[in-house]
Design a protein around this motif. Structure first.
Motif, short mmCIF file in Angstrom:
data_model
loop_
_atom_site.label_atom_id
_atom_site.label_comp_id
_atom_site.label_asym_id
_atom_site.label_seq_id
_atom_site.Cartn_x
_atom_site.Cartn_y
_atom_site.Cartn_z
N TYR A 100 1.15 4.71 8.89
CA TYR A 100 0.26 3.55 8.91
C TYR A 100 0.27 2.92 10.30
O TYR A 100 1.32 2.78 10.92
CB TYR A 100 0.70 2.50 7.88
N LEU A 136 0.82 -1.20 0.00
CA LEU A 136 0.00 0.00 0.00
C LEU A 136 0.87 1.26 0.00
O LEU A 136 0.57 2.24 -0.70
CB LEU A 136 -0.91 -0.02 1.23
N THR A 196 -14.35 0.92 4.41
CA THR A 196 -13.53 2.13 4.37
C THR A 196 -14.31 3.29 4.96
O THR A 196 -15.54 3.34 4.87
CB THR A 196 -13.09 2.48 2.94
N SER A 227 -5.74 1.47 -4.27
CA SER A 227 -4.46 0.87 -3.89
C SER A 227 -4.63 -0.42 -3.10
O SER A 227 -3.73 -1.26 -3.11
CB SER A 227 -3.65 1.87 -3.05
N ILE A 228 -5.76 -0.59 -2.43
CA ILE A 228 -5.95 -1.79 -1.59
C ILE A 228 -5.89 -3.07 -2.40
O ILE A 228 -5.13 -3.99 -2.06
CB ILE A 228 -7.27 -1.67 -0.81
N VAL A 246 -14.27 -5.42 2.55
CA VAL A 246 -13.41 -4.39 3.11
C VAL A 246 -14.29 -3.19 3.42
O VAL A 246 -15.15 -2.82 2.61
CB VAL A 246 -12.29 -3.98 2.12
N VAL A 296 -9.42 1.82 7.20
CA VAL A 296 -9.79 0.63 6.44
C VAL A 296 -9.94 -0.50 7.44
O VAL A 296 -9.07 -0.70 8.30
CB VAL A 296 -8.73 0.27 5.37
N VAL A 308 -6.87 5.48 -1.94
CA VAL A 308 -6.64 4.33 -1.06
C VAL A 308 -7.43 3.13 -1.54
O VAL A 308 -6.94 1.99 -1.53
CB VAL A 308 -6.99 4.70 0.39
N ARG A 309 -8.67 3.35 -1.96
CA ARG A 309 -9.48 2.24 -2.46
C ARG A 309 -8.82 1.55 -3.65
O ARG A 309 -8.80 0.32 -3.75
CB ARG A 309 -10.87 2.74 -2.86
#
Length: 485
Positions: free
Chosen positions: A188, A176, A240, A271-272, A238, A229, A268-269
């Protein structure tokens, strides 16, 4: 001699866990002040644990030996040993007191040199455990991409055949970070929930890809820069969420597109699934049309315990509210309608006593029961057959919001709609009417209206009874057409 200019080069490294936020930052006291007194004490004991003391060392007398001798002027003198600091908080735990006393002891005493990013992240996740309805979450489904059909327009497969991708925490965060680092610098923090069967990932971002961003201290407590997340255990979903924009007013405004809330969430979505993917095994995230403020609701409707197909009328079997199953080969009168009604009106002891097969209703004083009228009995049967346990006290999964877009044109028939779809399908998603239901329990409120006879449960569409398990949908002729988020 002129001072050499500092050279700052971009790097893929994340913000370090030990980066300190000055204890005098007003917004830091506000962030920690959201926690209860007991929650603050619990966090302190975690910080002072032998396994964590290196990461979260308190300020001791030895630390100020070479500095200015001003400890006597401070309200909380530094302790000599770690054990002495522990004993202070043990004494605070054993007696009653105000939360402010503990908070001031932390910021002005034992951690006067600052609170690290990791400590702040731990405080945020503790608050989330104590308040599971503090944020609004969106459920997304992880789907497997068939590498042999890259150019296919078919929806990626969501049939996991009992297996879901395994997530190695360190590897996932590295993947990520590799996807996000070219645009933003991030911190993170990954931790398993203490109250729910899921793992939280807290991501804090600043709009600089450099190793040492020159930011004001208030930036690091700005909740609008945090995205969460959640990964349910053994489940291909998942969740978010982005915290509401309640950051410090002193934080300077930013024009960076990377830290815009919608852009950040999309970044981010996207990249997950890339971070979870491996060679010859690629994934994508699909919308599930479900968003809610209550995490237990998402776990009930998009979690490991049940699938999307066991809501509404079928929830009585998934929640074991009655015996039998929809595929039971025994006669259909194994569970009678009267027993079904009694299951929602009485406890187990009362259920055994009511063996005469008569549907009854408790009087308002709760002393005895009276037989239901035929009309009321018919309505109760219709309510139980449409809603199941959703909206009842048997298995609550409250939705706080239900957004529906009706696509049917006023006065149009089914045949005319079919002709319109053939002529121009590009306008099919433009809503004619938008409906929004909001409250603490929308499905429960609609069920209550049905119980009062205000609405007809037999004519209700499936999205009103909770059978679709969605909170956002585009509807044509009473049926959701597509998944939205």
């Amino acid at each position: 001699m002129a001072r050499p200019k500092t050279v700052r080069a971009p790097t893929t490294a994340s913000l370090p866990n030990n980066l300190r936020i000055p204890s005098s930052t007003p917004s830091l006291a506000k962030s920690l002040g959201r926690l209860s007194r007991q929650a603050l004490l619990d966090l302190v004991f975690i910080w002072l644990d032998d396994r964590n003391i290196v990461s979260f060392p308190p300020y001791l007398q030895a630390d100020g030996a070479d500095g200015p001798d001003d400890d006597e002027a401070l309200p909380y003198p530094a302790g000599e040993t770690i054990e002495e600091v522990r004993q202070v908080y043990e004494d605070l735990k054993d007696r009653k007191g105000a939360k402010r006393e503990v908070l001031e002891r932390i910021l002005e005493g034992d951690w006067r040199q600052g609170i690290t990013l990791r400590q702040l992240a731990m405080a945020d996740l503790r608050y989330m455990d104590d308040h599971p309805a503090s944020l609004r979450w969106t459920a997304l489904e992880l789907s497997r991409i068939d590498m042999n059909r890259k150019n296919s327009k078919e929806i990626p497969s969501t049939d996991w055949s009992g297996t879901v991708p395994r997530m190695q925490a360190a590897t996932f965060v590295q993947g990520l970070q590799r996807e996000i680092s070219p645009l933003v610098k991030a911190h993170y923090h990954l931790a398993h929930s203490a109250t729910l069967p899921l793992t939280f990932l807290r991501i804090f971002v600043v709009d600089s890809p450099y190793q040492s961003p020159r930011q004001a201290a208030e930036i690091f407590t700005d909740s609008s820069r945090v995205i969460y997340v959640a990964f349910p255990d053994s489940c291909p979903y998942v969740y978010t969420s982005i915290a509401s924009s309640t950051g410090s007013k002193a934080a300077p405004a930013t024009s960076s597109a990377a830290t815009d809330t919608r852009t950040l969430q999309r970044l981010v979505r996207d990249s997950i699934p890339k971070a979870l993917s491996r060679p010859q095994e690629r994934f994508s995230l699909q919308a599930t049309s479900l968003a809610a403020k209550n995490l237990p609701t998402l776990l009930a409707l998009r979690g490991p315990g049940r699938s999307r197909a066991s809501n509404g009328a079928f929830s009585v079997f998934a929640d074991a509210a009655i015996e039998g199953s929809p595929l039971d080969p025994r006669p259909s009168n194994t569970v009678s309608p009267e027993e079904h009604i009694q299951a929602g009106q009485s406890g187990p002891a009362e259920r055994k006593e009511n063996t005469n097969g008569l549907a009854t209703k408790r009087r308002s004083n709760g002393m005895d029961r009276i037989p239901l009228s035929p009309d009321l009995k018919k309505r109760c049967l219709a309510i139980h057959s449409r809603f199941g346990t959703l909206g009842s006290s048997v298995a609550p999964a409250p939705l706080d919001r239900l957004d529906i877009r009706l696509l049917d044109k006023p006065g149009s028939s089914e045949e005319q709609d079919d002709v319109t779809d053939d002529v121009d399908d590009s306008l099919s998603t433009l809503p004619t009417v938008s409906l929004t239901f909001s409250g603490s329990d929308v499905i429960g409120g609609i069920r209550k209206l049905a119980e009062l006879g205000i609405v007809d449960p037999e004519r209700m569409p499936s999205w009103m009874t909770g059978e679709e398990g969605v909170s956002v949908a585009s509807v044509r002729q009473g049926h959701p057409l597509q998944r939205d988020t």
